[in-house]
Design a protein around this motif. Sequence first.
Motif, PDB file in Angstrom:
ATOM      1  N   LEU A 265       0.973  -1.431   0.280  1.00  0.00           N
ATOM      2  CA  LEU A 265      -0.154  -0.449   0.316  1.00  0.00           C
ATOM      3  C   LEU A 265       1.016   1.371  -0.009  1.00  0.00           C
ATOM      4  CD1 LEU A 265      -2.995   1.405  -0.051  1.00  0.00           C
ATOM      5  CD2 LEU A 265      -3.055   1.397   2.625  1.00  0.00           C
ATOM      6  N   ASP A 266       1.007   1.865  -1.353  1.00  0.00           N
ATOM      7  CA  ASP A 266       1.960   3.439  -1.502  1.00  0.00           C
ATOM      8  C   ASP A 266       1.200   4.385  -0.815  1.00  0.00           C
ATOM      9  OD1 ASP A 266      -0.006   4.659  -3.106  1.00  0.00           O
ATOM     10  OD2 ASP A 266       1.162   3.827  -4.735  1.00  0.00           O
ATOM     11  N   GLN A 267       2.276   5.207  -0.963  1.00  0.00           N
ATOM     12  CA  GLN A 267       1.583   6.618  -0.183  1.00  0.00           C
ATOM     13  C   GLN A 267       1.184   7.349  -0.591  1.00  0.00           C
ATOM     14  OE1 GLN A 267       4.429   9.273  -1.272  1.00  0.00           O
ATOM     15  NE2 GLN A 267       5.775   8.342  -3.383  1.00  0.00           N
ATOM     16  N   TYR A 268       0.315   6.848  -1.834  1.00  0.00           N
ATOM     17  CA  TYR A 268      -0.981   7.651  -2.678  1.00  0.00           C
ATOM     18  C   TYR A 268      -2.275   6.943  -2.470  1.00  0.00           C
ATOM     19  CZ  TYR A 268       2.477  10.501  -4.058  1.00  0.00           C
ATOM     20  OH  TYR A 268       4.206  11.231  -4.076  1.00  0.00           O
ATOM     21  N   ASP A 269      -1.574   6.106  -1.853  1.00  0.00           N
ATOM     22  CA  ASP A 269      -3.421   4.185  -1.176  1.00  0.00           C
ATOM     23  C   ASP A 269      -3.651   3.981  -2.764  1.00  0.00           C
ATOM     24  OD1 ASP A 269      -3.011   5.685   1.362  1.00  0.00           O
ATOM     25  OD2 ASP A 269      -4.914   7.140   1.366  1.00  0.00           O
ATOM     26  N   GLN A 270      -2.498   3.737  -3.165  1.00  0.00           N
ATOM     27  CA  GLN A 270      -2.688   2.720  -4.034  1.00  0.00           C
ATOM     28  C   GLN A 270      -1.893   1.107  -3.776  1.00  0.00           C
ATOM     29  OE1 GLN A 270      -1.777   5.330  -8.161  1.00  0.00           O
ATOM     30  NE2 GLN A 270      -0.590   5.132  -6.636  1.00  0.00           N
ATOM     31  N   THR A 271      -2.900   0.285  -4.563  1.00  0.00           N
ATOM     32  CA  THR A 271      -2.423  -1.094  -3.687  1.00  0.00           C
ATOM     33  C   THR A 271      -1.536  -1.869  -5.198  1.00  0.00           C
ATOM     34  OG1 THR A 271      -3.799  -1.665  -2.288  1.00  0.00           O
ATOM     35  CG2 THR A 271      -3.223  -3.098  -2.822  1.00  0.00           C
ATOM     36  N   ARG A 272      -0.306  -2.492  -4.617  1.00  0.00           N
ATOM     37  CA  ARG A 272      -0.113  -3.337  -5.435  1.00  0.00           C
ATOM     38  C   ARG A 272       0.464  -4.733  -4.980  1.00  0.00           C
ATOM     39  NH1 ARG A 272       5.380  -0.671  -8.209  1.00  0.00           N
ATOM     40  NH2 ARG A 272       3.681   0.113  -9.346  1.00  0.00           N
ATOM     41  N   ALA A 273       0.403  -5.489  -5.977  1.00  0.00           N
ATOM     42  CA  ALA A 273       0.438  -7.032  -5.777  1.00  0.00           C
ATOM     43  C   ALA A 273       1.381  -7.615  -6.598  1.00  0.00           C
ATOM     44  CB  ALA A 273      -0.804  -7.740  -5.611  1.00  0.00           C
ATOM     45  N   VAL A 274       2.395  -8.163  -6.404  1.00  0.00           N
ATOM     46  CA  VAL A 274       3.288  -8.804  -7.160  1.00  0.00           C
ATOM     47  C   VAL A 274       3.496 -10.356  -6.530  1.00  0.00           C
ATOM     48  CG1 VAL A 274       4.476  -6.969  -7.759  1.00  0.00           C
ATOM     49  CG2 VAL A 274       5.052  -8.015  -5.776  1.00  0.00           C
ATOM     50  N   LEU A 275       4.248 -11.606  -7.090  1.00  0.00           N
ATOM     51  CA  LEU A 275       4.075 -13.155  -7.492  1.00  0.00           C
ATOM     52  C   LEU A 275       4.842 -13.797  -7.899  1.00  0.00           C
ATOM     53  CD1 LEU A 275       3.179 -15.643  -5.537  1.00  0.00           C
ATOM     54  CD2 LEU A 275       1.610 -15.580  -6.954  1.00  0.00           C
ATOM     55  N   GLY A 276       5.983 -14.206  -7.467  1.00  0.00           N
ATOM     56  CA  GLY A 276       7.269 -14.720  -7.892  1.00  0.00           C
ATOM     57  C   GLY A 276       8.116 -15.308  -7.647  1.00  0.00           C
ATOM     58  N   ILE A 277       9.231 -16.091  -8.317  1.00  0.00           N
ATOM     59  CA  ILE A 277      10.224 -16.406  -7.663  1.00  0.00           C
ATOM     60  C   ILE A 277      10.608 -15.507  -6.255  1.00  0.00           C
ATOM     61  CG2 ILE A 277      13.237 -16.939  -7.850  1.00  0.00           C
ATOM     62  CD1 ILE A 277      11.306 -18.209 -10.209  1.00  0.00           C
ATOM     63  N   HIS A 278      11.218 -15.803  -5.273  1.00  0.00           N
ATOM     64  CA  HIS A 278      11.679 -15.320  -4.507  1.00  0.00           C
ATOM     65  C   HIS A 278      13.124 -14.754  -4.914  1.00  0.00           C
ATOM     66  CE1 HIS A 278      13.110 -13.790  -0.385  1.00  0.00           C
ATOM     67  NE2 HIS A 278      11.726 -13.853   0.598  1.00  0.00           N
ATOM     68  N   PRO A 279      13.770 -13.837  -4.720  1.00  0.00           N
ATOM     69  CA  PRO A 279      15.006 -13.066  -5.429  1.00  0.00           C
ATOM     70  C   PRO A 279      16.177 -13.550  -3.722  1.00  0.00           C
ATOM     71  CG  PRO A 279      13.940 -11.027  -4.517  1.00  0.00           C
ATOM     72  CD  PRO A 279      13.156 -12.405  -4.144  1.00  0.00           C
ATOM     73  N   GLY A 280      15.929 -13.741  -2.700  1.00  0.00           N
ATOM     74  CA  GLY A 280      17.346 -13.894  -1.591  1.00  0.00           C
ATOM     75  C   GLY A 280      17.920 -15.585  -2.076  1.00  0.00           C
ATOM     76  N   ASN A 281      17.732 -16.416  -2.731  1.00  0.00           N
ATOM     77  CA  ASN A 281      18.282 -17.234  -3.028  1.00  0.00           C
ATOM     78  C   ASN A 281      18.394 -16.959  -4.652  1.00  0.00           C
ATOM     79  OD1 ASN A 281      19.376 -18.667  -1.027  1.00  0.00           O
ATOM     80  ND2 ASN A 281      17.262 -19.934  -1.430  1.00  0.00           N
ATOM     81  N   PHE A 282      18.473 -16.280  -5.519  1.00  0.00           N
ATOM     82  CA  PHE A 282      18.487 -16.391  -7.180  1.00  0.00           C
ATOM     83  C   PHE A 282      19.182 -15.014  -7.951  1.00  0.00           C
ATOM     84  CE2 PHE A 282      16.338 -14.273 -10.493  1.00  0.00           C
ATOM     85  CZ  PHE A 282      15.914 -15.211 -11.155  1.00  0.00           C
TER      86      PHE A 282
END
Length: 730
Positions: A265-282
Motif C-alpha cells: 500500500l503506497d503513499q498515495y493509497d494505491q495497492t500493488r500485488a506481486v508474486l514470483g520467485i523469491h529473490p533471496g536465493n536467486f
Amino acid sequence: MAILINSSQTLFTLQTAHTMYQMKVDEAGVLLHTYYGKKTAVWDYSYRIICEDRGFSGNPYDKGNDRTYSLDALPQEYPSFGSGDYRTSALKVVFPDGSTSCELRFAGVKVRQGKYRIPGLPALYWEEETGAETLEVYMRDTTGQVLVTLIYGVLEELDLITRTAVVENTGKAPICLERVMSTCVDYPGKDWELQTFYGRHVKERTPQRMGLRHGIQSVGSTRGTSSHQQNPFYILCEKTAEEEHGACYGFSLLYSGDFLGEVELDQYDQTRAVLGIHPGNFRYRLEPGGSFSAPEAAMAYAPGGLGNLSQIYHRAYRKHLCRGKYKTARRPVMLNSWEGVYFDFTGEKLLSMAKEAASMGIELFVLDDGWFGKRDTDTSGLGDWTVNEEKLGCTLSELSQRIHRLGMKFGIWFEPEGVSEDSDLYRSHPDWALRIPGKTPVRSRYQLVLDFSRQDVRDYIFGRLCSILDHARIEYVKWDFNRSLCDIYSAVLPPEKQGEVAHRYILGLYEVLERLTDRYPDLLLEGCSGGGGRFDAGMLYYAPQSWCSDDTDAIERLTIQYGTSFGYPISAVGSHVSKCPNEQTGRNTPLETRATVAMAGTFGYELDVNQMTGEEKQAVRRQIEEYRSYYPLIQEGLYFRLTDPEYNDGYHAWEFAAEDKSEALLCVVALKIHPNGPSVLMKVKGLEENGIYLVNHREYPGGVLMEGGIPLPRAKVEYESFRFHIKKIR
C-alpha cells in the motif's frame, strides 16, 4: 474473441466469461495497468488515472518538463527497479557496468490462438481448439540490452488469466537477473484485506486475514520448497468479503520452490500485488542471446465471495492442470503401512496387513519407508535404492505379485531427493550433495539433499527408480522430501552461477517428474514433503494429489483441510484414517469421524488393520462402500465451506454439491459438547430452489434447506460426526 486490441494497438483488453483485464501503452511507451475486475463494456479505463505534480517523485527524461508524469505514482503492468518507481518491482537487472536502472518501453504485441506453455515448467493447459488465447506484449529497455516478453493466457470459460514473463539478453555482454516476478497488478484504493495461509510442519495452511497497512506485507519461502510455513497462494479481497459476497482476487504461483508474494500500500493509497520467485536465493546470469522464463501465475477475480473464488481454482486445477490417467479415473482406496508399522516389518507382516485390508474392500496397499538399503531407522540408507530382500523375505516383485493375488494394487514410497551420510551413495559421491566446500553441512532428519541441478545426479536417480518400477508391478508412488534446502551450492557450477542453483534444482525436479510420468503413464503419483511442505499448484501438474499433512489427527485436519480448500481442489488432498490415540496429538476420535474427515480428500487408511476389532473392520467396510458411492460428488462437485473450525466451538460443517444440483453431501463434526446447548440448524448450498430433495427419509424443497437449514442431532460423544446425503427426487 477473448483478447481485444484497439486500432492504434495501444489498448489491450482481456475478457473471460465474467471478468475483464486491461492495460494501455501511453504516449511515453510505458505499459500502464488500467483495470481488472467485473466484465463490463469495453472502455478505455485509463480515464481513471490522474496525473499530478508529486513531490520527490521523479519524472522520466523523455517527458521533458512535465512534472505531473511520474512512474512513482502510475499503475504499471511490469514495473522495473531503478526506473524512478520506488515501490516493489517486478524486475531487477544488473547490467555489465554494474548499474541497475532498467526502463522498459513498449516494442510490439502479438495475439495467437491457444494457451502458451513454458518449457521445463508447469502451466495450465487448454486442449480444445477454441476457448483460450495468448497475448504477448514486448517491452524493450531503453539501452537496448534487455527484451521482456509479457505473456498472458486467457482461459475464457474458466475465468482465469495466467501470466509469465520471458527476459532475454539482447546485449553484447552478460547481465544478471536479481528479480523476475511472474505477475504484478496495481489497484486503486486501500480498502483491501490480505488473506494468506501460514503454518508449520503438521500444521499447514492456516488462514490468516488482515487489513492492509502502508508499506509492504509479504509471504514467502527461502527453504527451497514452497514450504509448510507459507503457501504460494494468497487472496486480496474487500473488507466485507465472505464466502458468498464481496470482490476477491486470487494469486496462485505454479512453482514448488522459493517464492515471494508482496502486497504494498503506497503513499498515495494505491495497492500493488506481486508474486514470483523469491529473490533471496536467486541471481541468474544471462549470456548474450540467453533467456529466462518465470513460472506461471494464475489470477482469478470473483465478485461473489471467497467460495466463488475457490471454485474457480478447483475447477481449473482439476481439469486443466492435473494430467494423466488419474485426472479422471477413480483413485483406489489405500492402506499405507507407515503409521501401522513404521520401520518395523517383515514381508509376512505386510502380507498379513494386506490380506486383512483386502477383506475390508481396501484396493491399494502402499509400502512406505524402510524397504531399501540399510534402512531400519531414518539415520541411514537413504539414497541406496536397492531392495532389502533379507528384510522382506522375498523380492519386491514377489511381494507385489502376492498382494495382487489378493485383488489389490501395490504402491511404494520413495524419497529420491534426499541422501543419508551413512549410505553407499554418499560414500561414493559426496560431491553429489548440496554442500559448501570447506564448511560442515547443516543436517536435517539426519540427511542431506542431492543436487538435482546436476544432470548426472538426475540421470542416476531416474535410473534407480526405473530399476525398481520396471521389475515389480507398482501402480502408485509416493514421492516424499523430508527437509528444507540450505548450503545451496553446486560442485559443478562456477561462482558466478551459484545464484541459479535453487531454481535449477526445481527445474531438475520437474524434469525427473516429467520423465517419470512419461515412462509410466498409468502410475498414480502422490506428492509429499513431510506432509504439506510442497503442497502447491506446480506439483499438481505432475502428481494429481499431495499428502496434505503429516498430522493425521482428524480434528487437527479440519483446519488444515479447510485452509487448503481455499486454493486447491479436494481431489488433490491426500487424507487418511489413522489409529487412536493419534500419534501426533494423543487424541481419541471416533472412527466414523476420522472417516468423515478423510472423505474430504483422496481417502485411505494408515494403521495396522490387524489391530482393529471386528466391529471396527465392519465399519471400515461400510465407510469404503459409502465413499465409493459418493466419489464423483466428492471429487468433482462444488465444495462449500459452511463454517470456520477456528471460530466455531460447536460444529464444523462442509458440503459437496453436484454442479447439476442433483445431490449434495453435508458433513458435520461436533467440536464441543455443551450441556443444555442450543439447537443448531445448518443451511446448505448449491441446490435447486424449487426441486424436491430427500433427506433422512423426509422430503424438502431445495429453497427450504438452503434458507431454513437441516436440524443437527445433538452429539452424544466428543467429536461425533454426521453425514447427510441430500438427493433430488423431482
